[in-house]
Design an enzyme around this catalytic site. Structure first.
Site, PDB file in Angstrom:
ATOM      1  N   LYS A   1     -51.136 -16.833 -72.186  1.00 10.38           N
ATOM      2  CA  LYS A   1     -51.493 -15.704 -71.339  1.00 10.38           C
ATOM      3  C   LYS A   1     -50.402 -14.643 -71.332  1.00 10.38           C
ATOM      4  O   LYS A   1     -50.682 -13.459 -71.239  1.00 10.38           O
ATOM      5  CB  LYS A   1     -51.769 -16.205 -69.916  1.00 10.38           C
ATOM      6  CG  LYS A   1     -53.166 -16.762 -69.768  1.00 10.38           C
ATOM      7  CD  LYS A   1     -53.416 -17.255 -68.362  1.00 10.38           C
ATOM      8  CE  LYS A   1     -52.763 -18.600 -68.164  1.00 10.38           C
ATOM      9  NZ  LYS A   1     -53.039 -19.190 -66.845  1.00 10.38           N
TER      10      LYS A   1
ATOM     11  N   GLU B   1     -53.990 -21.313 -63.525  1.00  4.87           N
ATOM     12  CA  GLU B   1     -53.131 -20.455 -62.717  1.00  4.87           C
ATOM     13  C   GLU B   1     -53.725 -19.051 -62.822  1.00  4.87           C
ATOM     14  O   GLU B   1     -53.933 -18.559 -63.928  1.00  4.87           O
ATOM     15  CB  GLU B   1     -51.717 -20.493 -63.310  1.00  4.87           C
ATOM     16  CG  GLU B   1     -50.697 -19.849 -62.420  1.00  4.87           C
ATOM     17  CD  GLU B   1     -49.305 -19.813 -63.054  1.00  4.87           C
ATOM     18  OE1 GLU B   1     -49.056 -20.563 -64.023  1.00  4.87           O
ATOM     19  OE2 GLU B   1     -48.503 -19.015 -62.566  1.00  4.87           O
TER      20      GLU B   1
ATOM     21  N   ARG C   1     -52.967 -29.335 -77.010  1.00 10.82           N
ATOM     22  CA  ARG C   1     -53.429 -27.978 -76.843  1.00 10.82           C
ATOM     23  C   ARG C   1     -54.224 -27.511 -78.051  1.00 10.82           C
ATOM     24  O   ARG C   1     -53.941 -27.932 -79.170  1.00 10.82           O
ATOM     25  CB  ARG C   1     -52.178 -27.104 -76.878  1.00 10.82           C
ATOM     26  CG  ARG C   1     -51.887 -26.351 -75.734  1.00 10.82           C
ATOM     27  CD  ARG C   1     -50.519 -25.748 -75.768  1.00 10.82           C
ATOM     28  NE  ARG C   1     -50.144 -25.711 -74.379  1.00 10.82           N
ATOM     29  CZ  ARG C   1     -50.557 -24.779 -73.540  1.00 10.82           C
ATOM     30  NH1 ARG C   1     -51.258 -23.763 -73.942  1.00 10.82           N
ATOM     31  NH2 ARG C   1     -50.237 -24.846 -72.270  1.00 10.82           N
TER      32      ARG C   1
HETATM   33  P1  ATP Z   1     -50.922 -20.377 -71.015  1.00  6.88           P
HETATM   34  O1  ATP Z   1     -49.721 -20.909 -71.708  1.00  6.88           O
HETATM   35  O2  ATP Z   1     -51.933 -19.799 -71.917  1.00  6.88           O
HETATM   36  O3  ATP Z   1     -50.605 -19.499 -69.862  1.00  6.88           O
HETATM   37  P2  ATP Z   1     -51.275 -22.481 -69.184  1.00  6.88           P
HETATM   38  O4  ATP Z   1     -51.334 -23.904 -69.507  1.00  6.88           O
HETATM   39  O5  ATP Z   1     -50.040 -21.999 -68.535  1.00  6.88           O
HETATM   40  O6  ATP Z   1     -51.633 -21.662 -70.466  1.00  6.88           O
HETATM   41  P3  ATP Z   1     -53.055 -22.651 -66.991  1.00  6.88           P
HETATM   42  O7  ATP Z   1     -53.779 -21.594 -66.296  1.00  6.88           O
HETATM   43  O8  ATP Z   1     -51.969 -23.341 -66.270  1.00  6.88           O
HETATM   44  O9  ATP Z   1     -52.477 -21.998 -68.308  1.00  6.88           O
HETATM   45  O10 ATP Z   1     -54.053 -23.689 -67.643  1.00  6.88           O
HETATM   46  C1  ATP Z   1     -55.137 -24.288 -66.989  1.00  6.88           C
HETATM   47  C2  ATP Z   1     -55.540 -25.518 -67.739  1.00  6.88           C
HETATM   48  O11 ATP Z   1     -55.909 -25.187 -69.070  1.00  6.88           O
HETATM   49  C3  ATP Z   1     -54.394 -26.488 -67.828  1.00  6.88           C
HETATM   50  O12 ATP Z   1     -54.871 -27.774 -67.498  1.00  6.88           O
HETATM   51  C4  ATP Z   1     -53.946 -26.414 -69.248  1.00  6.88           C
HETATM   52  O13 ATP Z   1     -53.458 -27.625 -69.686  1.00  6.88           O
HETATM   53  C5  ATP Z   1     -55.208 -26.001 -69.981  1.00  6.88           C
HETATM   54  N1  ATP Z   1     -54.888 -25.246 -71.190  1.00  6.88           N
HETATM   55  C6  ATP Z   1     -54.188 -24.099 -71.281  1.00  6.88           C
HETATM   56  N2  ATP Z   1     -54.046 -23.717 -72.559  1.00  6.88           N
HETATM   57  C7  ATP Z   1     -54.684 -24.636 -73.321  1.00  6.88           C
HETATM   58  C8  ATP Z   1     -54.900 -24.818 -74.727  1.00  6.88           C
HETATM   59  N3  ATP Z   1     -54.432 -23.957 -75.617  1.00  6.88           N
HETATM   60  N4  ATP Z   1     -55.598 -25.889 -75.131  1.00  6.88           N
HETATM   61  C9  ATP Z   1     -56.097 -26.761 -74.239  1.00  6.88           C
HETATM   62  N5  ATP Z   1     -55.933 -26.661 -72.908  1.00  6.88           N
HETATM   63  C10 ATP Z   1     -55.233 -25.620 -72.440  1.00  6.88           C
HETATM   64 MG    MG Z   2     -49.423 -22.629 -66.642  1.00 11.62          MG
END
Ligand code: ATP
Ligand code: MG
Length: 559
Positions: free
Chosen positions: A275, A37, A265
């Site tokens: 983020k 995102e 994760r």
């Molecule tokens: P955040 O909570 O940091 O905002 P998010 O999952 O909302 O993370 P996205 O931009 O939606 O952020 O993530 C893109 C991809 O990265 C998704 O497929 C998500 O599952 C993966 N991802 C995000 N954080 C992690 C993590 N800590 N470990 C492994 N994969 C991750």
């Molecule tokens: Mg997300």
């Protein structure tokens, strides 16, 4: 398969894919995607997901798409879209021409919603957000059906069209699917799939005032792109039944449609990985920006001096599992050190200088000694030597304990690549601080000389005074302290107030004059350093990437 991009032996996802292939599924090839995102910079957790998704595509000769999940116009920004592309490329992966945006599918997604309405599987609901929450029930209690649930198909079609046309205010109505308000899985209790938001979108402008929800847009985008394995993090496990329900009810064939697989994760000690929290650090000016070298972002690590190889190596080492765990940051540093050890040019730099005058060395003489670039090959560079040199303040002790093998009054040390010197006199200022040492040297003790092989316990690094370049060196410590109850505590209370120490009076050897931004060095005996992006000839700035001591190897030996 040559080199595996993931540690496939401990990776259950490879087993699942292999089973699918054995059953004859996905005969057109494996197709994954990385779906960030664009609401922040990528962090090391994303690196795990990138290595996994692009790695699987490589290992199976398949494809991996980069898809921006841009369904929430309020938090998204073009700056993030650009940084994400840069970071994925820097990590060493390529999406070729397959960069997509969920917003590219808004029209198609709308059509799927209309289809669900026409099939009697979706309805426009007038409950407020609070009411919807209230009606949803809890883990132990079933939900209650919305009073709008049985609107006619015609009425729903009309209202949904009017939603799109902007006839209603934000929050006034939503579109929901009709599944089961008493399902034990709360995500199946008539989830919302469209909401009204009169917000300009960075790509579609004001074309839309209704936006699809993530749980609706994501599975359908996967299906539209022909993704075979939709890999996401564990918190989406409960959403999987809806993922499957949606694709089933939108007419995607069970045999070929994408399959959601969840993995744990990445969490790392001394850091946060969300983020939202990272944005707080930036907005509250606790760090200088998303690429501050203390940030766990990919751009922060790049600026700190981490290499893409070391991050990929780390992601391979940690493996992929089904249960959440916390990885020690020492392991990441270990991977960085291993890689830099192979590639970082060895140079001499004195961080806290102490002047040494070699009284029996001729005043105007200057010699050039050869210094090895890397222990593993023969490439060398020259370093000048003269009557005045700098050594580290820490390498001299006036009242030294027996085991102190550096310089002390009357003691001898070898200067790396040069001579043996002996400390004859200690000069102090009025306050009693040591400000200079007077030494003598043994003229035949350098390489090839008569006394070259004389046994001396200590070897020091040094820099010639008239040739030295001034440099600023930034020493970093962890941004967050690790605490027992880390997860419960507001992370801002864990901020380490000593995470940055700036040294302004460092002396480095003259070969570094044109050191380019991003270049990596080992300062002998001190650590690995990287030229900062703000550095320039005449105004050198180095970031300490990582020290030389490897605490990870120690941790492993204890286990
Ligand atoms: P955040 O909570 O940091 O905002 P998010 O999952 O909302 O993370 P996205 O931009 O939606 O952020 O993530 C893109 C991809 O990265 C998704 O497929 C998500 O599952 C993966 N991802 C995000 N954080 C992690 C993590 N800590 N470990 C492994 N994969 C991750
Ligand atoms: Mg997300």
């Amino acid at each position: 398969m040559a080199e595996m991009n993931n540690n496939s032996s401990s990776n259950f996802i490879y087993n699942l894919i292999n089973e699918d292939l054995q059953e004859g599924k996905y005969a057109d090839g494996i197709h994954t995607r990385f779906p960030p995102e664009p609401n922040g910079y990528l962090h090391i957790g994303h690196a795990k997901s990138i290595c996994l998704n692009f790695g699987i595509a490589k290992d199976y000769d398949g494809l991996c798409n980069l898809r921006f999940d841009d369904t929430n116009p309020i938090k998204e920004d073009i700056e993030y879209i650009n940084s994400i592309q840069e970071d994925v490329k820097w990590l060493g992966f390529s999406w070729d021409k397959r960069m997509f945006f969920t917003s590219d599918y808004f029209e198609q997604l709308y059509d799927f919603a209309v289809r669900l309405i026409k099939d009697g599987k979706a309805y426009v609901c007038d409950l407020t957000a609070d009411q919807i929450r209230e009606y949803r029930g809890t883990l132990t209690e079933p939900g209650k059906e919305s009073p709008y649930r049985n609107r006619s198909i015609e009425e729903n079609l009309l209202l949904f069209t009017q939603m799109r046309e902007g006839k209603f205010a934000d929050g006034e109505k939503v579109l929901r699917v009709k599944i089961d308000m008493s399902s034990p899985n709360i995500t199946m209790r008539d989830p919302v799939i469209y909401r009204i938001s009169h917000t300009t979108h960075h790509r579609t402008g004001d074309t839309w005032c209704i936006y699809p929800m993530y749980d609706f847009a994501h599975p359908l985008s996967d299906a539209i792109e022909g993704i075979t394995h939709s890999i996401c993090t564990l918190e989406f496990e409960e959403h999987r039944p809806f993922y499957d329900w949606l694709l089933e009810n939108c007419g995607f064939d069970k045999y070929t449609r994408p399959k959601q697989i969840e993995f744990a994760r990445l969490n790392i000690t001394n850091t946060v990985m969300s983020k939202r929290k990272l944005r707080q650090l930036v907005e509250n000016h606790i760090v200088s920006g998303w690429d501050d070298p203390r940030m766990p972002t990919i751009s922060g690590f790049r600026r700190l001096g981490y290499t893409p190889e070391s991050i990929r190596h780390f992601c391979r080492e940690i493996g992929v599992a089904k249960s959440n765990s916390l990885v020690d940051i020492a392991m990441l540093e270990h991977c960085v050190r291993e890689d830099l050890n192979k590639v970082a040019t060895r140079v001499m730099a004195v961080l806290k200088p102490l002047k040494v005058t070699i009284t029996n060395y001729p005043k105007d003489k200057c010699e050039y000694f050869l210094a090895q670039d890397l222990p593993t090959d023969n490439a060398c560079h020259y370093i000048p030597f003269s009557r005045e040199i700098y050594i580290e303040q820490d390498d001299f002790m006036e009242e030294a304990p027996k085991k102190f093998f550096r310089l002390k009054p009357g003691g001898e040390v070898r200067l790396k690549y040069a001579y043996i010197i002996k400390c004859e006199e200690v000069i102090k200022d009025v306050a009693g601080n040591v400000i200079e040492l007077k030494c003598t040297y043994d003229p035949t003790s350098h390489k090839g000389g008569a006394t070259a092989n004389r046994k001396i316990k200590g070897t020091l690094h040094w820099v010639s005074v008239p040739h030295a370049l001034n440099a600023e060196v930034r020493l970093y410590d962890y941004l967050l302290n690790e605490t027992e109850e880390a997860s419960d505590k507001d992370f801002l209370e864990r901020i380490n107030p000593h995470s940055l120490e700036i040294l302004n009076n460092c002396k480095v050897e003259p070969s570094l004059y044109y050191a380019a931004q991003g270049s990596k060095y080992q300062f002998l005996r001190t650590g690995y350093f990287c030229v900062d992006k703000d550095s320039e000839p005449g105004k050198l700035i180095f970031n300490r990437t990582v020290g030389l001591r490897d605490s990870w190897t120690k941790i492993c030996q204890k286990k």
